[in-house]
Design a protein around this motif. Structure first.
Motif, PDB file in Angstrom:
ATOM      1  N   UNK A 237      50.936  37.077  49.882  1.00  0.00           N
ATOM      2  CA  UNK A 237      51.878  35.917  48.352  1.00  0.00           C
ATOM      3  C   UNK A 237      53.701  36.146  48.864  1.00  0.00           C
ATOM      4  N   UNK A 238      53.624  35.926  48.876  1.00  0.00           N
ATOM      5  CA  UNK A 238      55.591  35.941  49.036  1.00  0.00           C
ATOM      6  C   UNK A 238      56.402  36.299  47.610  1.00  0.00           C
ATOM      7  N   UNK A 239      57.008  36.981  46.642  1.00  0.00           N
ATOM      8  CA  UNK A 239      57.422  37.280  45.332  1.00  0.00           C
ATOM      9  C   UNK A 239      58.679  37.093  46.038  1.00  0.00           C
ATOM     10  N   UNK A 240      59.458  36.337  44.806  1.00  0.00           N
ATOM     11  CA  UNK A 240      60.564  35.684  44.955  1.00  0.00           C
ATOM     12  C   UNK A 240      61.057  35.648  43.683  1.00  0.00           C
ATOM     13  N   UNK A 241      62.661  35.857  43.363  1.00  0.00           N
ATOM     14  CA  UNK A 241      63.118  35.700  41.919  1.00  0.00           C
ATOM     15  C   UNK A 241      63.349  36.920  41.122  1.00  0.00           C
ATOM     16  N   UNK A 242      63.050  38.190  41.992  1.00  0.00           N
ATOM     17  CA  UNK A 242      62.910  39.651  41.487  1.00  0.00           C
ATOM     18  C   UNK A 242      61.306  39.312  41.115  1.00  0.00           C
ATOM     19  N   UNK A 243      60.333  38.883  42.278  1.00  0.00           N
ATOM     20  CA  UNK A 243      58.916  39.609  42.836  1.00  0.00           C
ATOM     21  C   UNK A 243      58.924  38.299  40.984  1.00  0.00           C
ATOM     22  N   UNK A 244      59.312  37.321  40.395  1.00  0.00           N
ATOM     23  CA  UNK A 244      58.490  37.366  39.293  1.00  0.00           C
ATOM     24  C   UNK A 244      57.763  35.748  39.414  1.00  0.00           C
ATOM     25  N   UNK A 245      58.662  35.060  40.852  1.00  0.00           N
ATOM     26  CA  UNK A 245      57.812  33.808  40.973  1.00  0.00           C
ATOM     27  C   UNK A 245      57.255  34.261  42.435  1.00  0.00           C
ATOM     28  N   UNK A 246      55.518  33.840  42.553  1.00  0.00           N
ATOM     29  CA  UNK A 246      54.440  34.406  43.514  1.00  0.00           C
ATOM     30  C   UNK A 246      54.602  33.124  44.060  1.00  0.00           C
ATOM     31  N   UNK A 247      54.675  33.162  45.556  1.00  0.00           N
ATOM     32  CA  UNK A 247      54.455  31.708  46.811  1.00  0.00           C
ATOM     33  C   UNK A 247      53.570  32.155  47.197  1.00  0.00           C
ATOM     34  N   UNK A 248      52.029  31.164  47.652  1.00  0.00           N
ATOM     35  CA  UNK A 248      51.235  31.293  48.055  1.00  0.00           C
ATOM     36  C   UNK A 248      51.085  30.080  48.947  1.00  0.00           C
ATOM     37  N   UNK A 249      50.322  30.118  50.323  1.00  0.00           N
ATOM     38  CA  UNK A 249      50.277  28.815  51.287  1.00  0.00           C
ATOM     39  C   UNK A 249      49.311  29.535  51.780  1.00  0.00           C
ATOM     40  N   UNK A 250      48.617  28.252  51.849  1.00  0.00           N
ATOM     41  CA  UNK A 250      47.954  27.639  52.606  1.00  0.00           C
ATOM     42  C   UNK A 250      46.622  26.664  52.989  1.00  0.00           C
ATOM     43  N   UNK A 251      45.900  26.368  53.581  1.00  0.00           N
ATOM     44  CA  UNK A 251      44.928  25.187  54.632  1.00  0.00           C
ATOM     45  C   UNK A 251      44.397  24.268  53.593  1.00  0.00           C
ATOM     46  N   UNK A 252      43.954  23.490  53.247  1.00  0.00           N
ATOM     47  CA  UNK A 252      43.383  22.541  53.191  1.00  0.00           C
ATOM     48  C   UNK A 252      42.927  21.312  53.364  1.00  0.00           C
ATOM     49  N   UNK A 253      41.206  21.235  53.524  1.00  0.00           N
ATOM     50  CA  UNK A 253      40.999  20.184  54.214  1.00  0.00           C
ATOM     51  C   UNK A 253      41.253  19.089  53.440  1.00  0.00           C
ATOM     52  N   UNK A 254      41.361  18.166  54.210  1.00  0.00           N
ATOM     53  CA  UNK A 254      41.628  16.301  53.771  1.00  0.00           C
ATOM     54  C   UNK A 254      40.384  15.787  52.998  1.00  0.00           C
ATOM     55  N   UNK A 255      39.522  16.200  53.385  1.00  0.00           N
ATOM     56  CA  UNK A 255      37.914  16.492  52.841  1.00  0.00           C
ATOM     57  C   UNK A 255      37.993  16.298  51.183  1.00  0.00           C
ATOM     58  N   UNK A 256      38.549  18.324  51.126  1.00  0.00           N
ATOM     59  CA  UNK A 256      38.958  18.154  49.770  1.00  0.00           C
ATOM     60  C   UNK A 256      40.170  18.251  48.862  1.00  0.00           C
ATOM     61  N   UNK A 257      40.693  17.420  49.697  1.00  0.00           N
ATOM     62  CA  UNK A 257      42.011  17.125  49.305  1.00  0.00           C
ATOM     63  C   UNK A 257      42.777  17.209  47.717  1.00  0.00           C
ATOM     64  N   UNK A 258      42.150  15.952  47.395  1.00  0.00           N
ATOM     65  CA  UNK A 258      41.777  15.346  46.268  1.00  0.00           C
ATOM     66  C   UNK A 258      41.447  16.369  44.753  1.00  0.00           C
ATOM     67  N   UNK A 259      40.329  17.360  45.419  1.00  0.00           N
ATOM     68  CA  UNK A 259      39.807  17.797  44.422  1.00  0.00           C
ATOM     69  C   UNK A 259      40.824  18.688  43.827  1.00  0.00           C
ATOM     70  N   UNK A 260      41.644  19.795  44.805  1.00  0.00           N
ATOM     71  CA  UNK A 260      42.685  20.629  45.027  1.00  0.00           C
ATOM     72  C   UNK A 260      44.133  20.057  43.957  1.00  0.00           C
ATOM     73  N   UNK A 261      44.071  18.254  44.598  1.00  0.00           N
ATOM     74  CA  UNK A 261      44.961  18.247  43.947  1.00  0.00           C
ATOM     75  C   UNK A 261      44.711  17.217  42.261  1.00  0.00           C
ATOM     76  N   UNK A 262      43.953  17.524  41.845  1.00  0.00           N
ATOM     77  CA  UNK A 262      43.076  17.351  40.438  1.00  0.00           C
ATOM     78  C   UNK A 262      42.879  19.206  39.958  1.00  0.00           C
ATOM     79  N   UNK A 263      42.914  19.879  40.383  1.00  0.00           N
ATOM     80  CA  UNK A 263      43.229  20.561  39.782  1.00  0.00           C
ATOM     81  C   UNK A 263      44.235  22.002  39.134  1.00  0.00           C
TER      82      UNK A 263
END
Length: 597
Positions: A237-263
């Protein structure tokens, strides 16, 4: 097919980050992008613990003790692991000690029971007992000298005896004198028995652990793995703004996109996403129809496709099935596969059922090719005089026709592979990069169609047609083998492509002869088994039928095992070498592994 992927960026406040990770872990759809970071000592320690647990579980499973589900299972897998480690150490020490004691036992056995105390008392009286090993002849020579000699034991070639001498006198014997065992044989035997009993006790304890505690260790391993995944995600996880903002990158398959968007919407998580680009290192998730999905484990044995190319599973699956049937080539064996796998399906668990379905499809192909070649449990139906076969004998293919069929199937797969290669090149690099492959298709298909029409007398021989075909195809081959290069490099690359492709396709085509050879060898072995069995049947009216049945069963079982192995390996080789090469398969894809419990 390869499921399209979206790259997501999640921006989370540091106080809410742990809860966010727990939620997405439960959701189990995000393939977290791992960065080049140094692993912490805690993560390394967890890796080591998982490895140790896996070794202990493997050690206990090899003891092949039936699991007792009704027993109370200890929940702490680490304690169980440490307990097994201790017992392994104890077992190792005891076994080494037993091995040494057995060596001493072997040395002491010929001398039986004696007392070092008595030998010491004799020595005080100037009477010395010396121990010798020799042949019976040497022993008899010793007797003639008038010494007090006593046989302790003897074998077929050797005599173990003692000589009583006064004043430690030196007796010159052509014999091997040995030192008396430090511990008498009975004492060593008692020690060995005690060690064996201790070893047996530890083995019983390990068997008890294997019977009831493996699930606890597996549960602990899974818990540590989940914790490890959690820690690795935090590490990436990348930490920005004096380590108060956590930035996470990841891949989502198109078949699960709606599920993650709703969450994300429900939990008010800030995020943005984009489509995958050619420069991204993208995980691969396959999605195929129910038939092709059965062949995915076979394709994965070689490699997953690269995300930007085509998934070849759906294309090689029918060929693999047909090639297996061609190689095994016995309709009777195929029926056994279909029926046997069908029966086992009734009690098999969900994970095994796809493999059984695959076996049934391979069995179906075997029935088809066994019917085409006229082979049933090693019986050559073409030469059988049964009345009901007379009307259909003309449908069977003799060995010459089966040989030609193998070459035809090979040519079809090679040309089909070139079509896929052209589509792959067009998809990945642009249409101009596919023109060289299209040129080869023009040459190959144009030539085949021309010769086919001539043989069918549909057209008269005309060399002009061939010149046109070769000129059209040759133009694309020579000038589009490397579209990004200059004209001279293109021509040079094209000439090399002509040489490598012509020799390569010819060699690839000949490789498919193995289909015919393996099918023929399987049929011949089946025929030989039947012939020998018939000779056994006629050898005795009483025992003949018994040994006839036994030999048939064992013979055909062995033939099925040997032939099935070849029928699986060689189609796999044709797929991974000939077909993948002609289809331009690159591979090297990374498997989609979601962050989940």
């Amino acid at each position: 097919m390869i499921v399209p992927m979206y790259k997501y960026y999640f921006l989370v406040f540091y106080k809410e980050y742990n809860q966010f990770l727990e939620n997405i872990q439960k959701l189990g759809v995000i393939h977290v992008i791992e960065k080049k970071v140094k692993l912490t000592s805690e993560i390394k320690e967890k890796y080591g613990t998982i490895e140790q647990l896996e070794k202990i579980i493997d050690f206990l499973e090899k003891r092949e003790i039936k699991q007792l589900e009704d027993l109370h299972v200890e929940s702490d897998g680490i304690n169980i692991m440490n307990n097994v480690f201790r017992k392994q150490k104890e077992l190792e020490i005891l076994e080494q000690e037993l091995e040494e004691e057995k060596k001493e036992l072997k040395k002491a056995k010929p001398w039986g029971d004696f007392s070092h105390e008595i030998l010491g008392k004799l020595k005080k009286e100037n009477l010395f007992v010396r121990f010798f090993i020799g042949t019976k002849k040497k022993y008899n020579e010793c007797l003639k000298r008038g010494n007090i000699v006593e046989i302790i034991s003897e074998t077929e070639n050797q005599v173990f005896f003692i000589v009583l001498l006064k004043d430690d006198e030196k007796a010159e014997y052509e014999l091997d004198e040995v030192e008396p065992p430090k511990i008498p044989y009975p004492n060593i035997k008692i020690k060995c028995d005690e060690l064996e009993e201790e070893i047996e006790t530890i083995n019983r304890q390990l068997d008890e652990i294997a019977a009831k505690d493996i699930p606890s260790m597996e549960k602990t391993r899974m818990e540590i793995m989940e914790s490890l995944c959690f820690e690795k995600v935090k590490l990436n996880t990348a930490k920005e703004a004096d380590e108060k903002l956590m930035i996470l990158e990841g891949w989502i398959p198109s078949t699960k996109k709606q599920l993650i968007d709703d969450f994300l919407e429900q939990n008010s998580v800030h995020f943005y996403f984009r489509r995958a680009t050619p420069d991204d290192n993208i995980p691969v998730l396959l999605k195929n129809n129910s038939f092709s999905k059965l062949f995915e484990p076979i394709g994965n044995m070689f490699s997953l496709p690269d995300y930007h190319e085509m998934d070849l599973t759906v294309f090689f699956a029918p060929f693999f099935m047909l090639f297996f049937g061609f190689c095994l080539g016995d309709a009777g064996y195929g029926l056994l596969f279909i029926i046997g796998a069908g029966i086992y399906k009734l009690k098999a668990n969900k994970q095994v059922k796809p493999y059984l379905s695959l076996i049934q499809f391979l069995g179906l192909a075997t029935v088809i090719f066994g019917s085409v070649s006229g082979t049933f449990f090693g019986i050559n139906l073409i030469q059988t005089e049964a009345d009901w076969l007379q009307n259909i004998k003309g449908l069977f293919l003799d060995p010459n026709k089966m040989f030609n069929l193998a070459l035809v199937l090979g040519a079809v797969q090679i040309i089909f592979g070139l079509f896929i290669k052209a589509a792959n090149q067009s998809k990945q690099f642009g249409f101009s990069y596919a023109l060289s492959t299209i040129g080869w298709l023009v040459v190959l298909l144009g030539s085949l169609i021309y010769f086919l029409l001539v043989n069918l007398n549909a057209i008269s021989p005309n060399s002009v047609i061939l010149y046109v075909v070769f000129s059209a195809g040759g133009f694309f081959i020579l000038f589009f083998s490397d579209p990004k290069a200059n004209i001279f490099s293109r021509v040079g690359s094209g000439i090399w492509d002509v040489y490598s492709t012509v020799t390569g396709i010819f060699g690839d085509l000949l490789s498919y002869i193995r289909l015919f050879a393996l099918g023929l060898s399987s049929a011949i072995l089946g025929f030989v088994i039947n012939d020998i069995a018939l000779q056994i049947l006629g050898s005795s009216k009483i025992l003949g039928p018994v040994f006839f049945a036994i030999f048939l069963l064992l013979g055909h079982t062995l033939n099925i095992l040997i032939s099935s192995l070849g029928s699986f390996v060689h189609p796999m080789r044709l797929t991974f070498v000939e077909f993948y090469k002609n289809a331009g398969f690159k591979g090297g894809g990374e498997e989609y592994k979601p962050f989940s419990k």
